[in-house]
Design a protein around this motif. Sequence first.
Motif, PDB file in Angstrom:
ATOM      1  N   ALA A  95       0.839  -1.188   0.000  1.00 45.77           N
ATOM      2  CA  ALA A  95       0.000   0.000   0.000  1.00 45.77           C
ATOM      3  C   ALA A  95       0.880   1.247   0.000  1.00 45.77           C
ATOM      4  CB  ALA A  95      -0.916  -0.003   1.210  1.00 45.77           C
ATOM      5  N   GLN A  96       0.352   2.290  -0.588  1.00 42.58           N
ATOM      6  CA  GLN A  96       1.076   3.544  -0.653  1.00 42.58           C
ATOM      7  C   GLN A  96       0.285   4.628   0.074  1.00 42.58           C
ATOM      8  OE1 GLN A  96       1.654   4.325  -4.803  1.00 42.58           O
ATOM      9  NE2 GLN A  96       3.563   3.165  -4.892  1.00 42.58           N
ATOM     10  N   VAL A  97       1.016   5.582   0.633  1.00 40.98           N
ATOM     11  CA  VAL A  97       0.401   6.729   1.285  1.00 40.98           C
ATOM     12  C   VAL A  97       0.274   7.853   0.270  1.00 40.98           C
ATOM     13  CG1 VAL A  97       0.575   8.421   3.120  1.00 40.98           C
ATOM     14  CG2 VAL A  97       1.372   6.069   3.504  1.00 40.98           C
ATOM     15  N   HIS A  98      -0.932   8.368   0.108  1.00 45.72           N
ATOM     16  CA  HIS A  98      -1.169   9.475  -0.815  1.00 45.72           C
ATOM     17  C   HIS A  98      -1.275  10.765   0.000  1.00 45.72           C
ATOM     18  CE1 HIS A  98      -1.974   6.651  -4.116  1.00 45.72           C
ATOM     19  NE2 HIS A  98      -2.546   5.907  -3.174  1.00 45.72           N
ATOM     20  N   HIS A  99      -0.443  11.726  -0.347  1.00 45.88           N
ATOM     21  CA  HIS A  99      -0.344  12.965   0.412  1.00 45.88           C
ATOM     22  C   HIS A  99      -0.889  14.121  -0.426  1.00 45.88           C
ATOM     23  CE1 HIS A  99       2.399  16.316   2.175  1.00 45.88           C
ATOM     24  NE2 HIS A  99       1.206  16.333   2.733  1.00 45.88           N
ATOM     25  N   THR A 100      -1.804  14.878   0.194  1.00 44.61           N
ATOM     26  CA  THR A 100      -2.322  16.071  -0.479  1.00 44.61           C
ATOM     27  C   THR A 100      -2.539  17.151   0.571  1.00 44.61           C
ATOM     28  OG1 THR A 100      -4.028  16.895  -1.989  1.00 44.61           O
ATOM     29  CG2 THR A 100      -4.759  15.405  -0.262  1.00 44.61           C
ATOM     30  N   VAL A 101      -2.767  18.360   0.112  1.00 47.23           N
ATOM     31  CA  VAL A 101      -2.977  19.491   1.019  1.00 47.23           C
ATOM     32  C   VAL A 101      -4.369  20.046   0.792  1.00 47.23           C
ATOM     33  CG1 VAL A 101      -2.195  21.794   1.692  1.00 47.23           C
ATOM     34  CG2 VAL A 101      -0.518  20.060   0.998  1.00 47.23           C
ATOM     35  N   LEU A 102      -5.087  20.259   1.893  1.00 48.68           N
ATOM     36  CA  LEU A 102      -6.423  20.839   1.841  1.00 48.68           C
ATOM     37  C   LEU A 102      -6.471  21.996   2.828  1.00 48.68           C
ATOM     38  CD1 LEU A 102      -9.305  20.703   0.697  1.00 48.68           C
ATOM     39  CD2 LEU A 102      -9.891  19.201   2.603  1.00 48.68           C
ATOM     40  N   GLY A 103      -6.387  23.206   2.315  1.00 49.21           N
ATOM     41  CA  GLY A 103      -6.348  24.373   3.182  1.00 49.21           C
ATOM     42  C   GLY A 103      -5.101  24.347   4.039  1.00 49.21           C
ATOM     43  N   ALA A 104      -5.293  24.400   5.354  1.00 50.41           N
ATOM     44  CA  ALA A 104      -4.163  24.394   6.287  1.00 50.41           C
ATOM     45  C   ALA A 104      -3.794  22.981   6.721  1.00 50.41           C
ATOM     46  CB  ALA A 104      -4.509  25.235   7.514  1.00 50.41           C
ATOM     47  N   HIS A 105      -4.460  21.954   6.178  1.00 50.06           N
ATOM     48  CA  HIS A 105      -4.262  20.574   6.636  1.00 50.06           C
ATOM     49  C   HIS A 105      -3.466  19.753   5.629  1.00 50.06           C
ATOM     50  CE1 HIS A 105      -7.023  21.254   9.941  1.00 50.06           C
ATOM     51  NE2 HIS A 105      -7.937  21.695   9.077  1.00 50.06           N
ATOM     52  N   GLN A 106      -2.660  18.867   6.171  1.00 49.22           N
ATOM     53  CA  GLN A 106      -1.973  17.850   5.392  1.00 49.22           C
ATOM     54  C   GLN A 106      -2.839  16.583   5.443  1.00 49.22           C
ATOM     55  OE1 GLN A 106       1.081  18.736   3.986  1.00 49.22           O
ATOM     56  NE2 GLN A 106       0.705  20.752   4.918  1.00 49.22           N
ATOM     57  N   LEU A 107      -3.316  16.126   4.292  1.00 47.62           N
ATOM     58  CA  LEU A 107      -4.162  14.921   4.262  1.00 47.62           C
ATOM     59  C   LEU A 107      -3.357  13.721   3.790  1.00 47.62           C
ATOM     60  CD1 LEU A 107      -7.607  16.047   2.768  1.00 47.62           C
ATOM     61  CD2 LEU A 107      -6.912  15.853   5.165  1.00 47.62           C
ATOM     62  N   LEU A 108      -3.474  12.645   4.556  1.00 52.30           N
ATOM     63  CA  LEU A 108      -2.829  11.387   4.204  1.00 52.30           C
ATOM     64  C   LEU A 108      -3.916  10.343   3.969  1.00 52.30           C
ATOM     65  CD1 LEU A 108       0.094  11.314   6.798  1.00 52.30           C
ATOM     66  CD2 LEU A 108       0.120  12.185   4.460  1.00 52.30           C
ATOM     67  N   LEU A 109      -3.858   9.680   2.820  1.00 52.45           N
ATOM     68  CA  LEU A 109      -4.847   8.659   2.461  1.00 52.45           C
ATOM     69  C   LEU A 109      -4.119   7.346   2.198  1.00 52.45           C
ATOM     70  CD1 LEU A 109      -5.667  11.552   0.931  1.00 52.45           C
ATOM     71  CD2 LEU A 109      -7.720  10.238   0.428  1.00 52.45           C
ATOM     72  N   VAL A 110      -4.557   6.298   2.895  1.00 56.60           N
ATOM     73  CA  VAL A 110      -3.915   4.990   2.751  1.00 56.60           C
ATOM     74  C   VAL A 110      -4.981   3.948   2.412  1.00 56.60           C
ATOM     75  CG1 VAL A 110      -2.372   3.303   3.799  1.00 56.60           C
ATOM     76  CG2 VAL A 110      -2.306   5.694   4.543  1.00 56.60           C
ATOM     77  N   PRO A 111      -4.892   3.270   1.273  1.00 52.40           N
ATOM     78  CA  PRO A 111      -5.848   2.200   0.959  1.00 52.40           C
ATOM     79  C   PRO A 111      -5.682   1.033   1.944  1.00 52.40           C
ATOM     80  CG  PRO A 111      -4.621   2.893  -1.000  1.00 52.40           C
ATOM     81  CD  PRO A 111      -3.936   3.494   0.178  1.00 52.40           C
ATOM     82  N   CYS A 112      -6.822   0.447   2.324  1.00 53.46           N
ATOM     83  CA  CYS A 112      -6.820  -0.731   3.187  1.00 53.46           C
ATOM     84  C   CYS A 112      -7.140  -1.954   2.329  1.00 53.46           C
ATOM     85  CB  CYS A 112      -7.864  -0.594   4.300  1.00 53.46           C
ATOM     86  SG  CYS A 112      -7.618   0.849   5.347  1.00 53.46           S
ATOM     87  N   HIS A 113      -6.278  -2.961   2.373  1.00 51.85           N
ATOM     88  CA  HIS A 113      -6.452  -4.165   1.564  1.00 51.85           C
ATOM     89  C   HIS A 113      -6.414  -5.414   2.443  1.00 51.85           C
ATOM     90  CE1 HIS A 113      -5.014  -1.257  -1.464  1.00 51.85           C
ATOM     91  NE2 HIS A 113      -5.699  -1.986  -2.337  1.00 51.85           N
ATOM     92  N   PHE A 114      -7.009  -6.466   1.913  1.00 50.09           N
ATOM     93  CA  PHE A 114      -6.822  -7.794   2.499  1.00 50.09           C
ATOM     94  C   PHE A 114      -6.685  -8.781   1.350  1.00 50.09           C
ATOM     95  CE2 PHE A 114      -8.492 -11.881   4.111  1.00 50.09           C
ATOM     96  CZ  PHE A 114      -7.569 -12.101   5.134  1.00 50.09           C
TER      97      PHE A 114
END
Length: 235
Positions: A1-20
Amino acid sequence: AQVHHTVLGAHQLLLVPCHFRHQPKGVLVAALDDAGAVAEAASTLLDIASQLGIAIAQAEVQERLEELSSVDELTGLLNRRGFHDTVGKRIAQHKRTNRFGALLYIDMDYFKAVNDTHGHQVGDTALVTLAGILSNNEGRESDISGRLGGDEFAIWLEETGPEGALHKAEELLATTAIALKRFSGDAAHPLSISIGITLADPNIDDDLDSLINRADSALYRAKREGRGIAVLAER
């Protein structure tokens, strides 16, 4: 899995897919205020996402097992347990909201003759045919059908009074008289259904067991009075 990093306003957003086992199960999202904490948080989120994917998969398996334990394997209708659990909740809800309902208790007439004459495979086909008729709710998704065991079935009719319950019963009798006839053991024992009907009154302390007992008594009367008919239970 990879961490996807983006910026939304003043926040750092991290999105990680969950797999099984390479199957997607969801996305874990975290919002950070500190851009300097992104790398450390990403490593932690990868571990969490891995465990979360396993947990979601386990929950799905458990949900599927519970569903299977409530469904009759042959007909696909609710089994006795599933019907009792589902309709029991409906009855409790009706008491709180002051709504009526009706229970149709259904038994096949001369079903033993079908098995004795044609064998159990034909008998199973007859059961599946009846189940298909009972589950055809004609747009009333709130109605609930179940196979309580053997050749005994039941239908819960939501927000239905005596006229509606009798009308539904007569429809079932007419449909099954045609659809089940071909499975009959012989001409003297035509396969049909008998129906006992009882009404759930929110002003009376009824539970499902008491409704079934009254419907069963009405069903016995239907059998005694010639079979292939519907009888409304008396209080």
